[in-house]
Design a protein around this motif. Sequence first.
Motif, PDB file in Angstrom:
ATOM      1  N   ILE A 177      -3.841  -7.274 -20.030  1.00 23.12           N
ATOM      2  CA  ILE A 177      -4.927  -7.282 -20.212  1.00 23.12           C
ATOM      3  C   ILE A 177      -5.222  -8.590 -20.106  1.00 23.12           C
ATOM      4  O   ILE A 177      -4.466  -9.849 -19.857  1.00 23.12           O
ATOM      5  CB  ILE A 177      -4.619  -6.902 -22.098  1.00 23.12           C
ATOM      6  N   LYS A 178      -6.600  -9.302 -20.754  1.00 22.64           N
ATOM      7  CA  LYS A 178      -7.276 -10.107 -20.740  1.00 22.64           C
ATOM      8  C   LYS A 178      -6.604 -10.733 -22.725  1.00 22.64           C
ATOM      9  O   LYS A 178      -7.806  -9.862 -23.561  1.00 22.64           O
ATOM     10  CB  LYS A 178      -8.344 -10.438 -20.672  1.00 22.64           C
ATOM     11  N   ILE A 179      -6.153 -11.797 -23.231  1.00 23.55           N
ATOM     12  CA  ILE A 179      -6.319 -11.800 -24.222  1.00 23.55           C
ATOM     13  C   ILE A 179      -6.262 -13.660 -24.553  1.00 23.55           C
ATOM     14  O   ILE A 179      -6.999 -14.299 -23.604  1.00 23.55           O
ATOM     15  CB  ILE A 179      -4.488 -12.637 -25.435  1.00 23.55           C
ATOM     16  N   ARG A 180      -6.933 -13.996 -25.724  1.00 23.54           N
ATOM     17  CA  ARG A 180      -8.017 -15.467 -25.963  1.00 23.54           C
ATOM     18  C   ARG A 180      -6.030 -16.327 -26.538  1.00 23.54           C
ATOM     19  O   ARG A 180      -5.021 -15.340 -27.180  1.00 23.54           O
ATOM     20  CB  ARG A 180      -8.009 -15.373 -27.132  1.00 23.54           C
ATOM     21  N   ARG A 181      -6.200 -17.437 -25.889  1.00 27.56           N
ATOM     22  CA  ARG A 181      -4.890 -18.557 -26.202  1.00 27.56           C
ATOM     23  C   ARG A 181      -3.912 -18.071 -27.016  1.00 27.56           C
ATOM     24  O   ARG A 181      -3.095 -18.408 -27.489  1.00 27.56           O
ATOM     25  CB  ARG A 181      -4.295 -19.695 -25.112  1.00 27.56           C
ATOM     26  N   PRO A 182      -5.133 -18.651 -28.412  1.00 26.69           N
ATOM     27  CA  PRO A 182      -4.924 -18.808 -29.828  1.00 26.69           C
ATOM     28  C   PRO A 182      -3.939 -17.557 -30.805  1.00 26.69           C
ATOM     29  O   PRO A 182      -3.895 -17.759 -31.408  1.00 26.69           O
ATOM     30  CB  PRO A 182      -5.589 -19.184 -30.228  1.00 26.69           C
ATOM     31  N   SER A 183      -4.148 -16.292 -29.600  1.00 24.93           N
ATOM     32  CA  SER A 183      -4.079 -15.142 -30.448  1.00 24.93           C
ATOM     33  C   SER A 183      -2.528 -15.198 -30.180  1.00 24.93           C
ATOM     34  O   SER A 183      -2.025 -14.026 -30.953  1.00 24.93           O
ATOM     35  CB  SER A 183      -4.566 -13.830 -30.138  1.00 24.93           C
ATOM     36  N   VAL A 184      -1.841 -15.822 -29.198  1.00 24.63           N
ATOM     37  CA  VAL A 184      -0.227 -15.905 -29.306  1.00 24.63           C
ATOM     38  C   VAL A 184       0.614 -15.878 -30.957  1.00 24.63           C
ATOM     39  O   VAL A 184       0.152 -17.376 -30.820  1.00 24.63           O
ATOM     40  CB  VAL A 184      -0.092 -16.528 -27.848  1.00 24.63           C
TER      41      VAL A 184
END
Length: 110
Positions: A91-98
């Motif tokens: 899946i593709k996520i935004r980096r700041p959502s980690v």
Amino acid sequence: MSFFISDAMAQVEGGAGPADPFLGLLFPIGLIIILYFLMIRPQIKRQKEHKALVDGLSKGDEVVTMGGVAGRIVDIGDNFAQLEVADGVTIKIRRPSVEAVLPKGSLKEL
């Protein structure tokens, strides 16, 4: 008799005024200082820690997102990262959502 100003609260002409005009500002200034140390400063500290965490992400890190998805980073870009959540499923996520980086091998225990 005025309906807008109470007779008891009306200021008497020539009466005693406040001794120091800056004394009235002491309470609001104190509240702002307390607000800074109890709310603003800790939030800034958390933002700096999260930014350092996001900047330190690398391929192969095992992470948990803010949505609760756990996976291993297989590809990382400037704004997005690809997370492998199962064998062959990315899946593709935004980096700041980690939200957190897990210790190596944590996903095998799940």
